[in-house]
Each structure stands twice: as C-alpha cells, then as structure tokens.
Design an enzyme around this catalytic site. Structure first.
Site, PDB file in Angstrom:
ATOM      1  N   CYS B 195     -20.939 -30.218 -36.776  1.00 48.01           N
ATOM      2  CA  CYS B 195     -20.612 -28.849 -37.144  1.00 48.01           C
ATOM      3  C   CYS B 195     -20.981 -28.552 -38.588  1.00 48.01           C
ATOM      4  CB  CYS B 195     -19.137 -28.565 -36.918  1.00 48.01           C
ATOM      5  SG  CYS B 195     -18.761 -28.224 -35.202  1.00 48.01           S
ATOM      6  N   CYS B 351     -35.054 -34.467 -41.238  1.00 47.36           N
ATOM      7  CA  CYS B 351     -34.364 -33.189 -41.075  1.00 47.36           C
ATOM      8  C   CYS B 351     -33.670 -32.902 -42.408  1.00 47.36           C
ATOM      9  CB  CYS B 351     -33.389 -33.218 -39.892  1.00 47.36           C
ATOM     10  SG  CYS B 351     -32.051 -34.411 -40.087  1.00 47.36           S
TER      11      CYS B 351
END
Ligand SMILES: [Zn+2]
Lengths: 95, 393
Positions: B195, B351
């Site tokens: 999250c 990433c």
C-alpha cells in the site's frame, strides 16, 4: 461485438497490475468455467494470481457470478449470459 | 470491559435537544436514542476507517466508545485520518481520538487502549462491547478481530480499502457469515501490492468508515437491513456501489459446524509475516539482485545489460534510466515481451524501491529467464548514490 454482448470480468485494483491496468475483461462464453478457462489462456499473469495449481480459486480471492459466490454454484447453475458480470474480489487489508 | 451490570440511563433534557433531529425519526424515537446512549462500540484502529466512524458514532450519541490503536499520529496520516489534526502529530492516536471525541460530544465515555491488539489482549479488550468496528490495517489483526468476535459472540462491522476501492460487511452476527467464511486464507506476503507503493484516495476511508458507522448504529437500534450476508463493494472512480451475496460456510474453521479454532492463535504466523501496516512495504520475494554501483560499472563496460523499468508511465516521467537504454514496461504488461526476448539475455529490472521489480524477476525466472537481476533499492537508490540530479519520490 460490444461489451454488452459479452460477459464482463471485473478486475479489482490490487490485481490490475496483472492485466496491464485494465479493470474489465470481456469474453464470449456461456458458462463461468469457460470464462475462467479463457482467463487462463489470455491472462496468464492474472491466472497465476487467481488459481491454485489444482485449478481452484485461491483462498484469499472470491469470484462472484452475478452476485453469487462461485463456490456455492452447483454444476447445473454455472451458466452466464451476455451482460453477466463475473466479479473478482480479493482480500484487502487497508484501513 | 465488564459492563453487564450497568443500569440503563435515561436522556437528559439537554440530550433530548442535542439529538432532536434523530429522535424525531420514527425508527429511532426517544427509546432508540436511549438505546444508543446505553450502547458501547469498540473501534479497532482509529486510522482512515476508524476516524469517520468515531466522529459519527460520537455525534450520534453512542454512550461508550472504545478506541484501540498502538500508533502515534503522523503527518502522512492527516490526508485521510480526519479524527486527528495537525497539533496532534506525535501524540498517541487514542489520546488524540479521546480529545477530539470529547470536544464533539462530552457526554461520550471514551476508553483508550493505546496498544496493538494481540492474541493475549484481544478477548479481554473486546469482551463486553456491544458492537466492534474493524478499521485495522493489516491481515493478522483482521483475522484476530474476526476470531475473537466469533468466540465472544459480538457482531463486527468490517471495512477495508485499497487505492480507490473499498469493501464493507457485517460479520459474526447471529446466523450470519464471518470474515473467514469469505476469506479462508490470508494472502501470501508477496501477493498483494504494497500500500505504501499503491497509495489510497484520502476520501475513500471516509466513505467506507461512514458506512461502518451507519451499520453499527443500525445494529444497536435493531433497524433496517444490516449488511449481514452481503458484501458491499465501493468503487470510487466509476462511483459504483455493488453488492454480492455471502453465505455462512458450514466448514468454516471458526464459525462452522465443527470448528477447529476454539481459542485465539498466532496470527502473525498464520499470515506468514504479512504484518505490514499501510505505511510499510510488504516483504518482497527473494530474487538475484544487483546493486546500483555494480550496475553503473557494468554500464561503462562492454557487458551492459538490457534495463527494464516495470513502473507506470507517470513514474517514468519523474525519473528514469532512459539515457542508459532503459525501456518502460509496467509490471502488468510483462507478459507482452516474453515472446520477443531472448531468455539468455542479461536483464536488470528496476522500479521505485525494488519491490515490484522483485516480483517481475520472480515471474521471469519462472518462465526460464535465468539472468534477470533486481536493482536493489530501485531508482530511488540510484538517485541517492549515483545520480543526485534525479528526484526521489
Ligand atoms: Zn465463518
């Protein structure tokens, strides 16, 4: 064929990274089992998240066919129609 | 809490005035308002979901509110945790909740539990409350709340959120399903995107937490159709509210006909270490890695690898390794290149911080790419140690 003539699979946010961001998939199928088979064939990354090795849906994910839990659909009640919605509902923990 | 011997308390004239708009509802009336005053609701978590729930339950005149939370208020909470305010940053969330509730409605009795709910304290904390509102932010606590409520026979109002989507239901009500009837197993730690990387729309917990407060009030009053046996799905981008039917599972391990869970278990272990709260990244898969210094030296040699960026378009615009030939391919589209790439090629995948790229390396290695490496620390680490001209985010 437009989406209305097809079965819509709703992909929730947490699983969209396995569909290239798409929230809906559309398939031409008459049973939910055929829909799941097409997911396996066309969306291998998503299928890897959805299914156990034995083909069953994993325990932290639920599949609802027109609002009914796939696990409770008996063999004779697994038909889908154009416009049917197959909703994938994963467990999320955010609060 | 042991409140069973409390005597019902009638409304004061001032309370009759305060709750007038609610009392004139035929479904509530003075009797219903007295029920609210004599009711107790425990909020597990006063974060995104617990904040609006606490505000409305306090304003509605619930007599006793319990708040369980072991965290302190952080600046990054305030985008969605509307119970807390800027001067409360650094204070415990329960203390901040107590002060705010007292300002809204001094008649509410507030019980603070400034701890994380655990198997050792859950039963004693939850016992005696009429309704529990689950606004926790991690899987172990969610399974713990469920099992404790089933064992104690307390209905709990479930809510959970992710990015733009939320879920709500009422579990462990008499005859109704529980959380485990719906989600038999917790997800493995790497199955749910972190999250912290995924984010959450601040107003979403406002919607879902307010639905939870509505259900808690309905349960106390015994009015309407509570979300028992129904899961409400909220999707804010198309703004759709849908529901699906839930059934009690006769084979459920905690509420079924032959339960195997008859006391609380070790929930951290049950969830495989998936204890990360909203703010912390989940454990990433263990895959072969390369660090930023080594990548830099290989880029200057004759052994430059192919670089793949598995983030999203908007992240590429913040920072990228395009000058070194990096190619953007968001994680969800990884399968598109499987056919066009040589599995023998040297690949470095990055990433933002190395979590999504670890998933990508794992996926690639499962289809025969043995020479794919994860860039440890992601592009943020590259920006910190190699190229400070790049922003971190
Ligand atoms: Zn159950």
């Amino acid at each position: 064929m437009s989406g209305r003539d097809l079965v819509t699979v709703r992909v929730p946010e947490p699983l969209r990274e396995f569909t290239g961001g798409r929230g809906q998939l559309h398939y031409d199928a008459s049973t939910v089992d055929a829909v799941l088979e097409q997911i396996r064939r066309t969306e291998p990354l998503l299928a890897g998240r959805l299914f156990e090795d034995d083909g069953s849906v994993r325990g932290f994910i639920n599949v609802f066919v027109d609002g009914r839990d796939l696990r409770h659909l008996a063999a004779g009640r697994r038909q889908v129609r154009p416009g049917s919605v197959v909703a994938i509902v994963p467990s999320v923990a955010g609060g | 809490m042991n409140e069973n011997e409390r005597q019902p308390v009638a409304l004061t004239p001032e309370e009759t005035l305060r709750y007038h708009r609610q009392i004139i509802l035929p479904q509530v009336g003075p009797g219903g308002q007295e029920r609210l005053k004599n009711a107790s609701v425990l909020l597990v978590g006063v974060g995104g979901l617990g904040s609006p729930a606490a505000l409305y339950l306090a304003a509605a005149g619930i007599g006793r509110l319990g708040v369980v939370d072991g965290d302190v208020v952080e600046l990054s909470n305030l985008q969605r945790q509307v119970l807390h305010d800027t001067p409360s940053v650094g204070r415990s969330k329960t203390e901040s909740a107590h002060r705010r509730i007292a300002r809204i409605n001094p008649d509410v009795e507030v019980h603070e539990y400034p701890v994380r709910l655990t198997s050792d304290n859950a039963l004693s904390t939850l016992e005696g409350w009429d309704v529990v509102v689950d606004g926790s932010d991690n899987f172990p606590t969610r399974y713990l709340v469920n099992d404790a409520c089933v064992l104690l026979g307390i209905p709990f109002v479930y809510g959970a959120i992710f990015r733009f989507e939320g879920q709500a239901s009422v579990f462990a009500a008499p005859g109704g399903p529980c959380y485990r009837c719906l989600f038999r197993d917790p997800p493995p730690p790497d199955a749910v995107p972190s999250c912290a990387e995924a984010g959450v729309l601040g107003v979403l917990p406002g919607l879902v937490g307010t639905i939870q407060a509505t259900e808690a009030i309905k349960l106390v009053l015994g009015i309407g159709q509570p979300l028992v046996g129904r899961l409400l799905l909220v999707d804010t981008l198309p703004m759709e509210f849908r529901e699906v039917e839930l059934r009690r599972d006769p084979d459920c391990v905690v509420c079924g006909e032959a339960p195997t869970i008859t006391s609380l278990i070790d929930y951290e272990e049950f969830c495989g270490g998936a204890t990360a709260p909203l703010a912390a990244p989940l454990e990433r898969p263990r895959v072969p890695e390369i660090d930023v210094e080594e990548l830099r030296s290989r880029l200057g040699s004759g052994r430059a690898p192919m670089i793949l960026d598995v983030r999203e378009n908007h992240e590429w615009r913040i920072s990228n390794l395009g000058p070194y030939g990096a190619r953007l391919l968001p994680l969800g589209r990884l399968q598109e290149i499987l056919d066009e790439l040589d599995p023998e090629i040297d690949l470095v995948i990055y990433c933002r911080t190395g979590h999504r790229s670890a998933i990508a390396v794992k996926q690639l290695s499962s289809v025969g790419f043995d020479r794919a490496l994860n860039l440890r620390g992601g592009i943020n680490e590259w920006a910190r140690r190699i190229d400070p001209s790049l922003p971190t985010y």
